[in-house]
Write an enzyme that holds these catalytic residues in place. Sequence first.
Site, PDB file in Angstrom:
ATOM      1  N   HIS A 158      32.113   4.458  62.614  1.00 37.58           N
ATOM      2  CA  HIS A 158      32.820   5.247  61.603  1.00 37.58           C
ATOM      3  C   HIS A 158      34.119   4.577  61.183  1.00 37.58           C
ATOM      4  O   HIS A 158      34.599   4.796  60.070  1.00 37.58           O
ATOM      5  CB  HIS A 158      33.084   6.656  62.120  1.00 37.58           C
ATOM      6  CG  HIS A 158      31.888   7.552  62.043  1.00 37.58           C
ATOM      7  ND1 HIS A 158      31.975   8.919  61.912  1.00 37.58           N
ATOM      8  CD2 HIS A 158      30.557   7.276  62.077  1.00 37.58           C
ATOM      9  CE1 HIS A 158      30.764   9.441  61.867  1.00 37.58           C
ATOM     10  NE2 HIS A 158      29.885   8.462  61.983  1.00 37.58           N
ATOM     11  N   ARG A 174      30.087   5.167  68.269  1.00 36.03           N
ATOM     12  CA  ARG A 174      30.170   5.909  67.001  1.00 36.03           C
ATOM     13  C   ARG A 174      31.560   5.787  66.381  1.00 36.03           C
ATOM     14  O   ARG A 174      31.696   5.688  65.151  1.00 36.03           O
ATOM     15  CB  ARG A 174      29.810   7.378  67.240  1.00 36.03           C
ATOM     16  CG  ARG A 174      29.760   8.227  65.964  1.00 36.03           C
ATOM     17  CD  ARG A 174      29.149   9.589  66.279  1.00 36.03           C
ATOM     18  NE  ARG A 174      29.060  10.411  65.079  1.00 36.03           N
ATOM     19  CZ  ARG A 174      29.873  11.415  64.799  1.00 36.03           C
ATOM     20  NH1 ARG A 174      30.863  11.729  65.620  1.00 36.03           N
ATOM     21  NH2 ARG A 174      29.722  12.124  63.694  1.00 36.03           N
ATOM     22  N   HIS A 186      21.071   5.476  68.235  1.00 36.09           N
ATOM     23  CA  HIS A 186      20.708   6.863  68.530  1.00 36.09           C
ATOM     24  C   HIS A 186      19.684   6.939  69.664  1.00 36.09           C
ATOM     25  O   HIS A 186      19.093   7.991  69.887  1.00 36.09           O
ATOM     26  CB  HIS A 186      20.181   7.560  67.278  1.00 36.09           C
ATOM     27  CG  HIS A 186      21.243   7.862  66.276  1.00 36.09           C
ATOM     28  ND1 HIS A 186      20.976   8.279  64.997  1.00 36.09           N
ATOM     29  CD2 HIS A 186      22.600   7.798  66.364  1.00 36.09           C
ATOM     30  CE1 HIS A 186      22.107   8.465  64.342  1.00 36.09           C
ATOM     31  NE2 HIS A 186      23.113   8.172  65.159  1.00 36.09           N
TER      32      HIS A 186
END
Length: 338
Positions: free
Chosen positions: A75, A71, A202
């Site tokens: 990001h 993640r 996910h």
Amino acid sequence: MAVTNTPTTCDGFFIVILTTLIISSSLFGTSNAQLNATFYSGTCPNASAIVRTTIQQALQSDSRIGASLIRLHFHDCFVNGCDASILLDDSGSIQSEKNAGPNANSARGFNVVDNIKTALENACPGVVSCSDVLALASEASVSLSGGPSWTVLLGRRDSLTANQAGANSSIPSPVESLTNITSKFSAVGLNTNDLVALSGAHTFGRARCGVFSNRLFNFSGSGNPDPTLNTTLLSSLQQICPQNGTGSGITNLDLSTPDAFDNNYFTNLQSNNGLLQSDQELFSTTGSATIAIVTSFASNQSLFFQAFAQSMINMGNITPLTGNSGEIRLDCKKVNGS
């Protein structure tokens, strides 16, 4: 992924398919020419092994660290490209992206990044960039969790500044429409196949109530829960995240195999068991091109793995700093000399 100024926690990260992969790869011909798999072969040949060993150690005490690290890479790349700007702390001249809405009280794993960097500095001082650490850590995190391996292209350099406003505006949000999320992917050169494949991250990790509680009681001002949320899952989530609760509860993104990287994320969507609005929209948005891709990944894990690996390479190629641009940070939290 999170909306501007909405505190979130979410690990981990949203024959036609082969064609779209080739098209997506071609968007970054220049970057592919600048980054290469053997960049450190003469200067830090054990870089990948050092990263992998450090993550293996971290996984022993934190089963969600792999999802957290991937993640960070996601990001990072969506804001000014893959330049490790997300790792910079606040300073007199820098407003840290860590304090942007999508990351505040949410992004995690910075300590493991620091541990990796320390190990690399001990072995090869001043050689491996923090941005390449994030790319290598993402591959190791996925492969150590049962997912695919891929050849990580290397040679990125680190930014001299951060872009907090960009983090607030450019990172896809779990409560946005599929149309908006698709536009944010398109803005960095990623297509619909990349969107669906990368959402498959996910398949491991956790999410805090704050990123999905909008679905549980009063979805879009309707006074009712999100109709695309499986009723059994809804009941359990309402227990974890009561309507007037603190929003600090945490649950698994993948109900069935929460720490394994597999294609169960996509089969979950087919039974309305996607946790985030942005997840379930991939299958429940009428007429969307994403539905067929979800279906293909749900029925063929190898196809998903192949697509995910290629999409990670595509994402890692978003406007990297190379050559003499930027620097090789000695401490990922701050620019050199500060």
